[in-house]
Design an enzyme around this catalytic site. Sequence first.
Site, PDB file in Angstrom:
ATOM      1  N   SER A  22       0.367  -0.899   0.226  1.00  0.00           N
ATOM      2  CA  SER A  22       0.017  -0.083  -0.062  1.00  0.00           C
ATOM      3  C   SER A  22       1.243   1.270  -0.254  1.00  0.00           C
ATOM      4  O   SER A  22       1.133   2.322  -0.759  1.00  0.00           O
ATOM      5  CB  SER A  22      -1.277   0.345   0.881  1.00  0.00           C
ATOM      6  OG  SER A  22      -1.971  -0.912   0.864  1.00  0.00           O
ATOM      7  N   ARG A 120     -14.147  -6.838 -10.310  1.00  0.00           N
ATOM      8  CA  ARG A 120     -14.467  -6.100  -9.085  1.00  0.00           C
ATOM      9  C   ARG A 120     -15.094  -4.799  -9.188  1.00  0.00           C
ATOM     10  O   ARG A 120     -15.206  -3.792 -10.763  1.00  0.00           O
ATOM     11  CB  ARG A 120     -13.002  -5.281  -8.273  1.00  0.00           C
ATOM     12  CG  ARG A 120     -12.288  -6.927  -8.203  1.00  0.00           C
ATOM     13  CD  ARG A 120     -11.181  -7.242  -7.188  1.00  0.00           C
ATOM     14  NE  ARG A 120     -11.318  -6.081  -6.338  1.00  0.00           N
ATOM     15  CZ  ARG A 120      -9.853  -6.241  -5.500  1.00  0.00           C
ATOM     16  NH1 ARG A 120      -9.050  -6.029  -6.025  1.00  0.00           N
ATOM     17  NH2 ARG A 120      -9.983  -5.756  -4.762  1.00  0.00           N
ATOM     18  N   SER A 165     -13.345   2.348   2.643  1.00  0.00           N
ATOM     19  CA  SER A 165     -12.004   1.714   1.896  1.00  0.00           C
ATOM     20  C   SER A 165     -11.069   2.793   2.050  1.00  0.00           C
ATOM     21  O   SER A 165     -11.263   3.744   1.290  1.00  0.00           O
ATOM     22  CB  SER A 165     -12.987   1.928   0.732  1.00  0.00           C
ATOM     23  OG  SER A 165     -11.807   1.541  -0.697  1.00  0.00           O
ATOM     24  N   GLN A 167      -9.028   2.666   0.041  1.00  0.00           N
ATOM     25  CA  GLN A 167      -8.626   2.891  -1.943  1.00  0.00           C
ATOM     26  C   GLN A 167      -9.494   4.129  -2.395  1.00  0.00           C
ATOM     27  O   GLN A 167      -9.358   4.286  -2.920  1.00  0.00           O
ATOM     28  CB  GLN A 167      -8.753   1.869  -2.526  1.00  0.00           C
ATOM     29  CG  GLN A 167      -8.082   1.092  -2.713  1.00  0.00           C
ATOM     30  CD  GLN A 167      -8.219  -0.319  -3.362  1.00  0.00           C
ATOM     31  OE1 GLN A 167      -8.850  -0.804  -3.986  1.00  0.00           O
ATOM     32  NE2 GLN A 167      -7.454  -2.059  -3.200  1.00  0.00           N
ATOM     33  N   ASP A 313      -7.345  -7.571   5.309  1.00  0.00           N
ATOM     34  CA  ASP A 313      -6.540  -8.499   4.042  1.00  0.00           C
ATOM     35  C   ASP A 313      -5.994  -9.418   5.412  1.00  0.00           C
ATOM     36  O   ASP A 313      -5.482 -10.459   4.377  1.00  0.00           O
ATOM     37  CB  ASP A 313      -5.468  -7.315   3.006  1.00  0.00           C
ATOM     38  CG  ASP A 313      -6.017  -6.798   2.624  1.00  0.00           C
ATOM     39  OD1 ASP A 313      -7.174  -6.310   1.798  1.00  0.00           O
ATOM     40  OD2 ASP A 313      -4.836  -5.810   2.058  1.00  0.00           O
ATOM     41  N   LYS A 340     -13.229  -8.822  -3.197  1.00  0.00           N
ATOM     42  CA  LYS A 340     -11.514  -8.368  -3.809  1.00  0.00           C
ATOM     43  C   LYS A 340     -10.666  -9.342  -4.590  1.00  0.00           C
ATOM     44  O   LYS A 340     -11.835  -9.578  -5.936  1.00  0.00           O
ATOM     45  CB  LYS A 340     -10.615  -9.104  -2.163  1.00  0.00           C
ATOM     46  CG  LYS A 340     -11.135  -8.536  -0.743  1.00  0.00           C
ATOM     47  CD  LYS A 340     -10.884  -7.096  -0.688  1.00  0.00           C
ATOM     48  CE  LYS A 340     -11.003  -6.146   0.096  1.00  0.00           C
ATOM     49  NZ  LYS A 340     -10.263  -5.287   0.060  1.00  0.00           N
ATOM     50  N   ARG A 344     -13.371 -14.906  -1.222  1.00  0.00           N
ATOM     51  CA  ARG A 344     -12.518 -14.869  -0.159  1.00  0.00           C
ATOM     52  C   ARG A 344     -13.564 -15.646   1.047  1.00  0.00           C
ATOM     53  O   ARG A 344     -12.906 -16.653   1.347  1.00  0.00           O
ATOM     54  CB  ARG A 344     -11.492 -14.221   1.086  1.00  0.00           C
ATOM     55  CG  ARG A 344     -10.900 -13.437   0.071  1.00  0.00           C
ATOM     56  CD  ARG A 344      -9.374 -12.119   0.630  1.00  0.00           C
ATOM     57  NE  ARG A 344      -8.757 -11.929  -0.637  1.00  0.00           N
ATOM     58  CZ  ARG A 344      -7.968 -11.112  -0.404  1.00  0.00           C
ATOM     59  NH1 ARG A 344      -7.709 -10.326   0.289  1.00  0.00           N
ATOM     60  NH2 ARG A 344      -6.224 -11.231  -1.524  1.00  0.00           N
TER      61      ARG A 344
HETATM   62  C1  S3P Z   1      -5.571  -0.956  -0.174  1.00  0.00           C
HETATM   63  C2  S3P Z   1      -7.194  -0.962   1.150  1.00  0.00           C
HETATM   64  C3  S3P Z   1      -8.118  -2.325   1.336  1.00  0.00           C
HETATM   65  C4  S3P Z   1      -7.094  -3.133   0.567  1.00  0.00           C
HETATM   66  C5  S3P Z   1      -5.439  -3.723  -0.458  1.00  0.00           C
HETATM   67  C6  S3P Z   1      -4.992  -2.657  -0.231  1.00  0.00           C
HETATM   68  C7  S3P Z   1      -5.378  -0.149   0.184  1.00  0.00           C
HETATM   69  O1  S3P Z   1      -9.225  -2.352  -0.350  1.00  0.00           O
HETATM   70  O2  S3P Z   1      -7.947  -4.539   1.275  1.00  0.00           O
HETATM   71  O3  S3P Z   1      -5.396  -4.935  -0.408  1.00  0.00           O
HETATM   72  O4  S3P Z   1      -4.011  -0.136  -0.551  1.00  0.00           O
HETATM   73  O5  S3P Z   1      -5.727   1.252  -0.401  1.00  0.00           O
HETATM   74  P1  S3P Z   1      -9.661  -1.039   0.461  1.00  0.00           P
HETATM   75  O6  S3P Z   1     -10.420  -0.337  -0.585  1.00  0.00           O
HETATM   76  O7  S3P Z   1     -11.120  -1.689  -0.951  1.00  0.00           O
HETATM   77  O8  S3P Z   1     -10.968  -1.815   2.019  1.00  0.00           O
END
Ligand code: S3P
Length: 430
Positions: A22, A120, A165, A167, A313, A340, A344
């Site tokens: 990340s 996704r 989230s 992301q 994760d 994911k 999962r």
């Molecule tokens: C991540 C956020 C998480 C995580 C992913 C990496 C990131 O996802 O599951 O492996 O780097 O911001 P989500 O934002 O969809 O929860």
Amino acid sequence: MELRVQGAARLQGRIQIPGDKSIAHRALLLGALGKGRTIIQGFPANADCLATLDCLQALGVRIEWTAPEVVSVDGRGRLQEPVQVLDAKNSGTTMRLLLGLLAGQPFNATITGDASLCRRPMNRVTVPLREMGARISGREGGRYAPLTITGGNLQGISYRLPVASAQVKSALLLAGLQAAGTTSLEEPAPSRDHTERMLAYLGVDLVKEGNIIRIKGPQVLAGGRIVVPGDISSAAFLLVAGLLVPEGHVVIEGVGVNPTRTGILDLLAEAGGRIQVKNHRVFNGEPVADLLVEPARLKSFQISGPLVPRLIDEIPVLAVAATQAAGTTIIRDAGELRVKESDRLQAIVQGLRKLGGAVEERADGLIIHGPTALEGTLLESHGDHRMAMAWAVAGLLARGETVVKGAECIGVSFPGFVHCLAGLGAVVGY
Ligand code: S3P
């Protein structure tokens, strides 16, 4: 590729875990948008981070490897219209964060990914980015990749994220940085905050009040030196293995222990795990420590509510751990696991049952009864790196041999995983 794992009696040794995925994605993206040179040390050459690197190069950013784990990014404050379709491969972080970056750039770009990524949900970023002014089209009205985006002329928005989230939050922060006016984001629960920490480290002004983050744009980012801590989500597999293989002592050095990521440490400590967190230090605003792990008997545990984003994760490997814990483990509020790299929850149930585990599937979670003796068997990775590694850990705990099909996907986040396990004394190989 088939990975073969034998049941293990002892794991012993000291390992360094590769850089946090990340944080490495964010270092590349912010380095590309910044003005000046960004040096990233401890950059992990996994498939996901390389996908971000390749996309940025296709967007005209000069990026060079100056040593095996050191990458230099020449940020010019803007990107160039790409000639080719951008390929995020298996990486949700690449696609969602890049959309946030591209939303502020006045040109046209198309982004796609592999079969898993194209399934996704992308509307969680395309809906608010359109509200800010980006024009986005794609499959099913922009719900799924391939997506085409034309950015520029963004306006700040106030937005309440429907899911916790990081992301989505990060994509909107990257857009907000390039937008006119204030972008205000409210999270339902705290998710990983690496973007906020890195923005602050690189000189950006942003305000955090409870679950609300405000960023005023446009702001210019400076380059900087970023040291990427070890990835706790990769360490998780070795942590659980070190706790549950009957004998030995495992030290994992230089692991990122940002509190938005350490749900697994809190949970395992409460369940009776023997993990010491030592040698605390801070790299570019990110806390780092060494983890010392010794075998222990675990009690069952509960995962729900705000703990979920702090260990999202790690749930596949924690589900494996739950089969060895005394009592009934309950995992709730984890419906995100269905979107994911694979579904999962379904993948865990299928595999644990084949191993002899006692597991019930719920719409948003699992119930696992333990302890159960696991029997080596043939398991599917579903093309999902974290499932493949969770099954390798299950193989260490099972009697006889476990075979993980499609294990090459481990390279998505942790190419050295098998080598690391072998270094600790496990009998494992392709
Ligand atoms: C991540 C956020 C998480 C995580 C992913 C990496 C990131 O996802 O599951 O492996 O780097 O911001 P989500 O934002 O969809 O929860």
